[in-house]
Design an enzyme around this catalytic site. Structure first.
Site, PDB file in Angstrom:
ATOM      1  N   CYS A   7      -5.508   0.990   6.094  1.00 16.66           N
ATOM      2  CA  CYS A   7      -5.979  -0.292   6.605  1.00 16.66           C
ATOM      3  C   CYS A   7      -5.220  -0.622   7.888  1.00 16.66           C
ATOM      4  O   CYS A   7      -4.289   0.084   8.273  1.00 16.66           O
ATOM      5  CB  CYS A   7      -5.772  -1.384   5.559  1.00 16.66           C
ATOM      6  SG  CYS A   7      -4.040  -1.803   5.277  1.00 16.66           S
ATOM      7  N   HIS A  67       0.823  -1.204   0.000  1.00 19.15           N
ATOM      8  CA  HIS A  67       0.000   0.000   0.000  1.00 19.15           C
ATOM      9  C   HIS A  67       0.862   1.261   0.000  1.00 19.15           C
ATOM     10  O   HIS A  67       2.042   1.239   0.372  1.00 19.15           O
ATOM     11  CB  HIS A  67      -0.943  -0.008   1.199  1.00 19.15           C
ATOM     12  CG  HIS A  67      -2.085  -0.962   1.037  1.00 19.15           C
ATOM     13  ND1 HIS A  67      -3.114  -1.075   1.948  1.00 19.15           N
ATOM     14  CD2 HIS A  67      -2.371  -1.855   0.045  1.00 19.15           C
ATOM     15  CE1 HIS A  67      -3.976  -1.978   1.541  1.00 19.15           C
ATOM     16  NE2 HIS A  67      -3.541  -2.477   0.394  1.00 19.15           N
ATOM     17  N   CYS A 124      -1.390  -1.111   7.363  1.00 23.33           N
ATOM     18  CA  CYS A 124      -0.656   0.149   7.201  1.00 23.33           C
ATOM     19  C   CYS A 124      -0.556   0.896   8.526  1.00 23.33           C
ATOM     20  O   CYS A 124       0.466   1.527   8.832  1.00 23.33           O
ATOM     21  CB  CYS A 124      -1.332   1.022   6.156  1.00 23.33           C
ATOM     22  SG  CYS A 124      -1.153   0.404   4.467  1.00 23.33           S
ATOM     23  N   GLU A 136       0.957   3.889   1.874  1.00 30.92           N
ATOM     24  CA  GLU A 136       1.521   4.330   3.155  1.00 30.92           C
ATOM     25  C   GLU A 136       2.821   3.597   3.471  1.00 30.92           C
ATOM     26  O   GLU A 136       3.812   4.199   3.898  1.00 30.92           O
ATOM     27  CB  GLU A 136       0.517   4.096   4.294  1.00 30.92           C
ATOM     28  CG  GLU A 136      -0.808   4.814   4.109  1.00 30.92           C
ATOM     29  CD  GLU A 136      -1.869   3.963   3.438  1.00 30.92           C
ATOM     30  OE1 GLU A 136      -3.035   4.045   3.869  1.00 30.92           O
ATOM     31  OE2 GLU A 136      -1.540   3.216   2.490  1.00 30.92           O
TER      32      GLU A 136
END
Length: 334
Positions: free
Chosen positions: A102, A76, A105, A78
């Site tokens: 999420c 992801h 992350c 991040e």
């Protein structure tokens, strides 16, 4: 028409611009990490781990074969922003991101000592992963707030034909059909976006410095030195501005988030002046891409070329693949 962005708008726009590098055909997400000196120290977008080819790993979800689902493999935005940082750590930093993180992350955010998350959309608020994420952030004392804009109207347009006012750009139709930005277009777009921080109409210039790993290590725009207020200095004429203002190239080098920019590449809107040329040479920059040739034949630019040639710095006008990039903030909610 002059555009000017606040710091918050600028950082969130950088997150959305980074998302345009993602090859995910459905959900493009980007993230931008900023320290307490207002420097961007990390940028990331959704993508597979380094070395994991799109030809091998899927961008789709195959319900018949759980192993053929992108969710098992994608890093992801991040996480990538944190892993791509160009600083010792991200302690005390803010993270701007298109979608609420999420739970996976958020674990990384907490462990990286990020203090605040500014998110644009929380459209998956009812998902267990988002609920768990908020529980983790609350327990760790990480603040999270929804992004609100004072200057943006849902989108930002980076129109390269307006900047490069010498005619049509040399577009490659095959490349232009991509649904993601190539590296060179992305880096020049970052320079253009940085220019929107400048308050000087007609002199909105930006710069972006990139290292050999394709990491952005410095950005800058045309403005007064730190601590010098626009209320106390005249900038109505070019002569006034020449006395006081720092050029984008100088600011990008001064704002670097790494120890050195030696052997790096800089992307600038306009060919550097001779004063910036001296700074670029002394900093060790080795390659220059510029967009606007308007001043290329001036005495100032010719002096810069003479110095660049003497030290073997390569300079090239960038032929953009795309003529206009639209950063659509509302698209993330669709």
């Amino acid at each position: 028409m002059m555009q000017f962005t606040t710091w918050d708008d600028y950082y969130m726009a950088n997150a959305f611009l980074a998302a345009l590098r993602s090859k995910d055909p459905v959900t493009k997400v980007g993230a931008c990490i900023v320290n307490d000196e207002k420097k961007i120290v990390g940028i990331g977008y959704n993508g597979f781990p380094i070395g994991c080819s799109d030809d091998v790993f899927p961008w789709t979800k195959d319900t018949a074969d759980p192993l053929n689902s992108k969710y098992l493999y994608v890093c992801h935005a991040e996480v990538n922003a944190i892993m791509n940082k160009n600083s010792a750590d991200t302690m005390g930093c803010d993270l701007y991101v298109a979608l609420f993180p999420c739970n996976g992350c958020s674990k990384m955010i907490i462990q990286s000592r990020i203090k605040k998350v500014i998110y644009f959309s929380d459209k998956y608020a009812d998902k267990p992963t988002t609920i768990a994420s908020k529980k983790l952030l609350d327990a760790a004392g990480v603040e999270y707030v929804k992004f609100t804009s004072s200057t943006l109207n849902g989108r930002i347009e980076l129109n390269f034909r307006d900047i490069n006012n010498i005619g049509q750009l040399n577009l490659n139709e095959q490349q232009a059909s991509r649904d993601y930005l190539c590296w060179s277009d992305y880096f020049m777009s970052v320079a253009v976006l940085a220019s929107y921080r400048s308050k000087v109409a007609g002199n909105q210039m930006g710069a972006c410095i990139v290292n050999s790993d394709n990491k952005i290590v410095g950005t800058g725009y045309y403005g007064l030195p730190i601590g010098c207020s626009y209320d106390h200095f005249s900038y109505s004429t070019a002569a006034d501005r020449d006395l006081y203002f720092c050029h984008a190239e100088m600011n990008a080098i001064a704002n670097k988030n790494c120890e050195s920019v030696r052997n790096c590449t800089i992307y600038v809107l306009q060919f550097p002046c001779c004063e910036c040329a001296k700074i670029l040479i002394q900093s060790g920059i080795k390659t220059i891409y510029f967009l606007n040739e308007e001043t290329f034949e001036s005495t100032d630019a010719r002096a810069a070329c003479r110095m660049f040639d003497a030290v073997d710095i390569k300079y090239t006008r960038l032929d953009m693949v795309t003529s206009k990039i639209v950063i659509d903030f509302d698209a993330i909610n669709k």
